[in-house]
Design an enzyme around this catalytic site. Structure first.
Site, mmCIF file in Angstrom:
data_model
loop_
_atom_site.group_PDB
_atom_site.id
_atom_site.type_symbol
_atom_site.label_atom_id
_atom_site.label_comp_id
_atom_site.label_asym_id
_atom_site.label_seq_id
_atom_site.Cartn_x
_atom_site.Cartn_y
_atom_site.Cartn_z
ATOM 1 N N ASP A 197 1.403 2.458 3.559
ATOM 2 C CA ASP A 197 0.582 3.669 3.419
ATOM 3 C C ASP A 197 1.451 4.918 3.527
ATOM 4 O OD1 ASP A 197 -1.665 5.117 2.831
ATOM 5 O OD2 ASP A 197 -2.502 5.051 4.844
ATOM 6 N N HIS A 234 0.876 -1.192 0.000
ATOM 7 C CA HIS A 234 0.000 0.000 0.000
ATOM 8 C C HIS A 234 0.903 1.230 0.000
ATOM 9 C CE1 HIS A 234 -3.859 2.111 1.403
ATOM 10 N NE2 HIS A 234 -2.958 3.063 1.181
ATOM 11 N N HIS A 250 1.676 5.321 -1.648
ATOM 12 C CA HIS A 250 1.313 6.520 -2.413
ATOM 13 C C HIS A 250 2.580 7.083 -3.034
ATOM 14 C CE1 HIS A 250 -2.810 6.746 -0.815
ATOM 15 N NE2 HIS A 250 -2.263 6.199 0.248
ATOM 16 N N HIS A 266 -4.734 -0.822 5.583
ATOM 17 C CA HIS A 266 -4.209 -0.129 6.771
ATOM 18 C C HIS A 266 -5.126 -0.250 7.976
ATOM 19 C CE1 HIS A 266 -6.934 2.834 5.109
ATOM 20 N NE2 HIS A 266 -6.081 3.256 4.191
ATOM 21 N N LYS A 280 -8.962 -0.139 -6.028
ATOM 22 C CA LYS A 280 -9.057 0.450 -4.693
ATOM 23 C C LYS A 280 -10.372 1.197 -4.535
ATOM 24 C CE LYS A 280 -7.745 2.195 -0.684
ATOM 25 N NZ LYS A 280 -6.670 3.136 -0.427
ATOM 26 N N HIS A 303 -10.525 1.217 1.596
ATOM 27 C CA HIS A 303 -10.276 2.130 2.715
ATOM 28 C C HIS A 303 -11.523 2.055 3.585
ATOM 29 C CE1 HIS A 303 -8.547 5.974 4.483
ATOM 30 N NE2 HIS A 303 -9.686 5.795 5.119
#
Ligand code: DOR
Ligand code: ZN
Length: 336
Positions: free
Chosen positions: A238, A10, A12, A166, A93, A132
Site C-alpha cells: 500500500d 497492493h 499505488h 491492507h 478493486k 478496501h
C-alpha cells in the site's frame, strides 16, 4: 539472505509526473505488483487500463517488472464487459464511496442484490475482488465494522476470491479461517507501527494512512499470521506516495511511502522475530502466486544485515523512516 521474485500485491503508482518519479523504486526490487486504479478519473474502461499499463511500462523502462492491472469496481459492470477486459486485468478493486483518496465513485450501501450481477460475473470469470474494507464509522472501528460486510459478500459469492486489502485488525485476521474465499494483504507499516507511533507523541504525517494503524493487540494478530506465512496472507505495501507539501500540511493526505525500503524492513522484521527466510519468501511471493495463480518474472534480491540510512526523500517524496537507519541493505539485484 536472498529473496526470489518478490511481489507487492497492493501498490499505488499514480500517474504523470509522480509515476515518473516513483515507478522505478518498485520496479528495481520487485518482480511485479498489483496496481491500484484510484487515479483521477478512476481506471474503469478497457482503454484506460491499456493506456495506464503502457504509461507504467514506459516509466519503468528496462526493469523486469510486471504491472498486474486492476479496474475500479462499479456495480454496473456486466458479464460481456468483464469478458472483454478479463485478459487485461488481474483483479478488480472495490472502494466504499468516499472512504479514501479518489474513491468518490465507489460503492455505497453494499446491497448484495445490487452487487450480484457484477460479482457473480466476476466469480464465473474467476476475477478476484480486492476490497478496501472500511465503513464510514468512528475511525478506529471502521475496519472491524466492515467485517459483517465481508461475511455477507463471502457467503453470497462463495466462489469469488475476495482479498481483504491492507488489514489492520484482529477481527479481519479472524475472518481468514472462517471463510474459505477470504484472503488478505498486509503492509509493512501495519506490521511495525500502532496508532501511538502516528499520534501518541508529535504527530507523524508520514505515518498517516487509511486504514489508520490500530492497537498493539491488532498488530500482534497481523504479525502472527505474517511471520508464520499463513497461506491466505501476502505482502502488499500500500505504498502511496504524495508530494511532501501534501503530507506536511494542515489537512494531511493519507498514505505511507515504503516501496524503496519495504524489502529491507521485511528482512529486519522477520530476523528480529526469528522467523525463517522460507516464511518471508512465502509471505513476499509464494503465497501471492498461489492465491492469484499468476506467473512471475524471475528476479533475485540479495540483502545483508548492514545498516542503511534511509534518504530524506526520493524525488521529493518522503519515505517512512526518512533520515533514520534501518538494519538491512539491498546489496544486489539479479534479473534472470
Ligand atoms: O493511506 C492510503 N492511501 N490509503 C488508501 O486506501 C489510499 C491511499 C492513496 O491512494 O493515497
Ligand atoms: Zn491502497
Amino acid at each position: 539472505m536472498q529473496l526470489n521474485a518478490p511481489l507487492d500485491m497492493h501498490l499505488h503508482l499514480r500517474d504523470g509526473e509522480m509515476l515518473e518519479k516513483i515507478a522505478k523504486s518498485s520496479a528495481e526490487t520487485f518482480s511485479g505488483a498489483i496496481i491500484m486504479p484510484n487515479l483521477v478519473p478512476p481506471v474503469s474502461t478497457k482503454e484506460e487500463v491499456v493506456a495506464y499499463r503502457q504509461r507504467i511500462e514506459k516509466a519503468i523502462g528496462k526493469e523486469t517488472f510486471t504491472p498486474y492491472m486492476t479496474l475500479f469496481f462499479k456495480p454496473s459492470y456486466d458479464k460481456a464487459f468483464l469478458e472483454s477486459i478479463k485478459d487485461e486485468i488481474t483483479a478488480i478493486k472495490l472502494y466504499p464511496a468516499g472512504i479514501t483518496t479518489n474513491s468518490e465513485g465507489g460503492v455505497s450501501g453494499f446491497d448484495v442484490e445490487e452487487l450480484r450481477p457484477a460479482l457473480e460475473a466476476m466469480s464465473e470469470l474467476n476475477i478476484p475482488l480486492c476490497v478496501h474494507g472500511e465503513t464510514n464509522g468512528f475511525v478506529m472501528d471502521r475496519e472491524a465494522e466492515f467485517a459483517s460486510i465481508y461475511e455477507r459478500l463471502a457467503t453470497a459469492f462463495p466462489k469469488l476470491k475476495i482479498i481483504m486489502e491492507h488489514i489492520t485488525t484482529k477481527s479481519s485476521v479472524d475472518l481468514l479461517d472462517k471463510f474459505e474465499n477470504l484472503y488478505a494483504s498486509i503492509t509493512i507499516h501495519h506490521l511495525l507501527i500502532t496508532l501511538d507511533d502516528v499520534a501518541g507523541g508529535m504527530l507523524k504525517p508520514h505515518l498517516f494512512c487509511k486504514p489508520i494503524a490500530k492497537r498493539p493487540e491488532d498488530r500482534d494478530a497481523l504479525l502472527k499470521v505474517a511471520l508464520a506465512a499463513h497461506p491466505k496472507v501476502m505482502f502488499g505495501s500500500d505504498s502511496a506516495p504524495h508530494p511532501k507539501h501534501a503530507k506536511e500540511a494542515c489537512g494531511c493526505a493519507a498514505g505511507v511511502f515504503t516501496s524503496p525500503i519495504a524489502l529491507q524492513l521485511l528482512a529486519e522484521l522477520f530476523d528480529n522475530n526469528n522467523a525463517s527466510v522460507e516464511n518471508l519468501q512465502a509471505f513476499v511471493s509464494g503465497n501471492a502466486q498461489n492465491i492469484y495463480d499468476i506467473s512471475v518474472p524471475n528476479k533475485t534480491v540479495f540483502l545483508e544485515k548492514t545498516p542503511f540510512k534511509v534518504p530524506s526523500d526520493y524525488n521529493g517524496v518522503v519515505p517512512m523512516y526518512a533520515d533514520e537507519e534501518i538494519a538491512y541493505s539491498i546489496t544486489k539485484v539479479e534479473n534472470n
